[in-house]
Design a protein around this motif. Structure first.
Motif, PDB file in Angstrom:
ATOM      1  N   MET A 175       0.847  -1.187   0.000  1.00  0.00           N
ATOM      2  CA  MET A 175       0.000   0.000   0.000  1.00  0.00           C
ATOM      3  C   MET A 175       0.882   1.236   0.000  1.00  0.00           C
ATOM      4  SD  MET A 175      -2.647  -1.742   0.055  1.00  0.00           S
ATOM      5  CE  MET A 175      -3.678  -0.334  -0.157  1.00  0.00           C
ATOM      6  N   ILE A 221      -4.671  -8.258  -0.243  1.00  0.00           N
ATOM      7  CA  ILE A 221      -4.564  -6.806  -0.431  1.00  0.00           C
ATOM      8  C   ILE A 221      -3.354  -6.275   0.320  1.00  0.00           C
ATOM      9  CG2 ILE A 221      -5.653  -4.580   0.090  1.00  0.00           C
ATOM     10  CD1 ILE A 221      -8.371  -5.936  -0.301  1.00  0.00           C
ATOM     11  N   ASP A 249      -3.923  -0.319  -6.824  1.00  0.00           N
ATOM     12  CA  ASP A 249      -4.290   0.352  -5.570  1.00  0.00           C
ATOM     13  C   ASP A 249      -5.667  -0.154  -5.152  1.00  0.00           C
ATOM     14  OD1 ASP A 249      -5.346   2.360  -3.716  1.00  0.00           O
ATOM     15  OD2 ASP A 249      -3.647   3.598  -4.322  1.00  0.00           O
ATOM     16  N   VAL A 250      -5.799  -0.536  -3.889  1.00  0.00           N
ATOM     17  CA  VAL A 250      -7.073  -1.072  -3.398  1.00  0.00           C
ATOM     18  C   VAL A 250      -8.212  -0.080  -3.608  1.00  0.00           C
ATOM     19  CG1 VAL A 250      -6.740  -0.259  -1.004  1.00  0.00           C
ATOM     20  CG2 VAL A 250      -8.157  -2.271  -1.437  1.00  0.00           C
ATOM     21  N   ARG A 251      -7.891   1.216  -3.624  1.00  0.00           N
ATOM     22  CA  ARG A 251      -8.921   2.246  -3.806  1.00  0.00           C
ATOM     23  C   ARG A 251      -9.464   2.269  -5.230  1.00  0.00           C
ATOM     24  NH1 ARG A 251      -5.097   6.607  -0.835  1.00  0.00           N
ATOM     25  NH2 ARG A 251      -3.660   5.500  -2.197  1.00  0.00           N
ATOM     26  N   GLU A 252      -8.765   1.545  -6.136  1.00  0.00           N
ATOM     27  CA  GLU A 252      -9.190   1.532  -7.545  1.00  0.00           C
ATOM     28  C   GLU A 252      -9.563   0.138  -8.032  1.00  0.00           C
ATOM     29  OE1 GLU A 252      -5.786   3.320  -9.352  1.00  0.00           O
ATOM     30  OE2 GLU A 252      -6.120   5.216  -8.303  1.00  0.00           O
ATOM     31  N   LEU A 309      -4.054  -2.188   5.253  1.00  0.00           N
ATOM     32  CA  LEU A 309      -5.169  -1.253   5.032  1.00  0.00           C
ATOM     33  C   LEU A 309      -5.062   0.033   5.854  1.00  0.00           C
ATOM     34  CD1 LEU A 309      -8.288  -3.540   4.506  1.00  0.00           C
ATOM     35  CD2 LEU A 309      -7.167  -2.068   2.842  1.00  0.00           C
ATOM     36  N   VAL A 356      -4.515   3.386   4.157  1.00  0.00           N
ATOM     37  CA  VAL A 356      -5.636   4.111   3.539  1.00  0.00           C
ATOM     38  C   VAL A 356      -6.359   4.880   4.645  1.00  0.00           C
ATOM     39  CG1 VAL A 356      -7.813   3.845   2.304  1.00  0.00           C
ATOM     40  CG2 VAL A 356      -5.899   2.318   1.786  1.00  0.00           C
ATOM     41  N   HIS A 385     -11.796   4.495   4.569  1.00  0.00           N
ATOM     42  CA  HIS A 385     -12.059   3.067   4.367  1.00  0.00           C
ATOM     43  C   HIS A 385     -13.431   2.752   3.786  1.00  0.00           C
ATOM     44  CE1 HIS A 385      -8.639   1.049   6.731  1.00  0.00           C
ATOM     45  NE2 HIS A 385      -8.291   2.290   6.471  1.00  0.00           N
ATOM     46  N   VAL A 402     -13.433   1.715   0.133  1.00  0.00           N
ATOM     47  CA  VAL A 402     -12.623   0.504  -0.003  1.00  0.00           C
ATOM     48  C   VAL A 402     -13.418  -0.724   0.441  1.00  0.00           C
ATOM     49  CG1 VAL A 402     -10.589  -0.699   0.912  1.00  0.00           C
ATOM     50  CG2 VAL A 402     -10.402   1.679   0.185  1.00  0.00           C
ATOM     51  N   ARG A 458     -15.768  -1.774  -2.197  1.00  0.00           N
ATOM     52  CA  ARG A 458     -15.070  -2.490  -3.283  1.00  0.00           C
ATOM     53  C   ARG A 458     -14.721  -3.922  -2.867  1.00  0.00           C
ATOM     54  NH1 ARG A 458     -13.070   0.751  -7.577  1.00  0.00           N
ATOM     55  NH2 ARG A 458     -13.499   2.968  -7.240  1.00  0.00           N
TER      56      ARG A 458
END
Length: 264
Positions: free
Chosen positions: A1, A41, A92-95, A111, A114, A117, A120, A123
């Motif tokens: 991350m 992740i 990226d976990v956000r995407e 995590l 970030v 949250h 996220v 997702r």
């Protein structure tokens, strides 16, 4: 991350033994049958994803990370030609935009990089098959408070304060009370969520410095390169003033880990 930071992947791999230890404890809680599709992740150097892949010979493990350096190292260490049920992806976990692909989402020590949250978690919910589980551990409220306290003080002093003028706390360290409603709002059924106190123990000052250098990048990278070693030395010195080395020559850091299992 933490794609805003330039990670030294080899250095991190040498200085993250506790992240690996805690990841193994979390893997045991997965109770895998062997045919699951698993998303890891914040896979970092890929060693943990590799261990997960060994538990699913008839399934697969996909590691994602937003650090190009980490994904390159992981892919080099565990090439698909040799490990066909293991793969790594720069993401990226956000995407991420998976839809009902995974039986399990696993994430350890990632995590908290970030801040927001809620999107996220939505997702993550989308990425799971119905009945799939998210098994997650990360820094929680009060994590490494002794180190944070030292950093907060140094940031207000000369000559360092000029490098931290517009600085805001870079980690999402949250309490149970705050986090559980976010999981429910995202659609999850929460099996359990708890804040677990853990202890990091370093056998030498050099090893402790290695951890500061490789994991506190939002602070270290603010300081000009030529001053970074002095900054790290000062952080370590101040920490040891308040938390002296014990009778066995060890340095201890109190950690708080937020852990949950949630089901789609």
């Amino acid at each position: 991350m933490g794609n805003e930071y330039s990670w030294n992947a080899d250095d991190y791999a040498k200085n993250s033994p506790f992240q690996k230890k805690w990841a193994r404890e979390l893997i045991k809680k997965l109770s895998l049958k062997g045919n699951e599709w698993i998303l890891d992740i914040g896979c970092g150097d890929g060693k943990v994803t590799f261990e997960i892949a060994q538990h699913v010979p008839d399934g697969c493990a996909v590691g994602i990370d937003s650090s190009e350096e980490m994904v390159k190292l992981a892919s080099k260490m565990f090439p698909p030609s040799k490990y066909p049920n293991l793969s790594f992806k720069l993401l990226d976990v956000r995407e991420m935009d998976f839809f009902e692909e995974f039986d399990v989402i696993f994430s350890n020590a990632a995590l908290h990089w970030v801040i927001d949250h809620k999107p996220v978690l939505r997702r993550m919910f989308r990425a799971l098959k119905p009945g799939g589980r998210a098994v997650v551990q990360m820094g929680g409220k009060g994590n490494a408070a002794g180190v944070v306290e030292v950093l907060n003080k140094i940031m207000t002093e000369n000559p360092w304060k000029e490098y931290f003028l517009d600085f805001s706390f870079p980690y999402g360290f949250y309490s149970l009370e705050r986090y559980k409603p976010w999981l429910i709002d995202a659609g999850f059924k929460v099996q359990y969520i708890e804040l677990k106190p853990k202890m990091m123990i370093y056998e030498s000052v050099e090893k402790f410095k290695g951890w500061i250098r490789t994991t506190w990048l939002p602070y270290i990278n603010r300081v000009p390169e030529k001053l970074r070693n002095s900054f790290i030395d000062l952080v370590v010195e101040r920490y040891l003033d308040k938390h002296p080395i014990d009778g066995n020559g060890r340095i201890k850091v109190s950690m708080q880990r937020l852990e949950f299992v949630a089901v789609r």
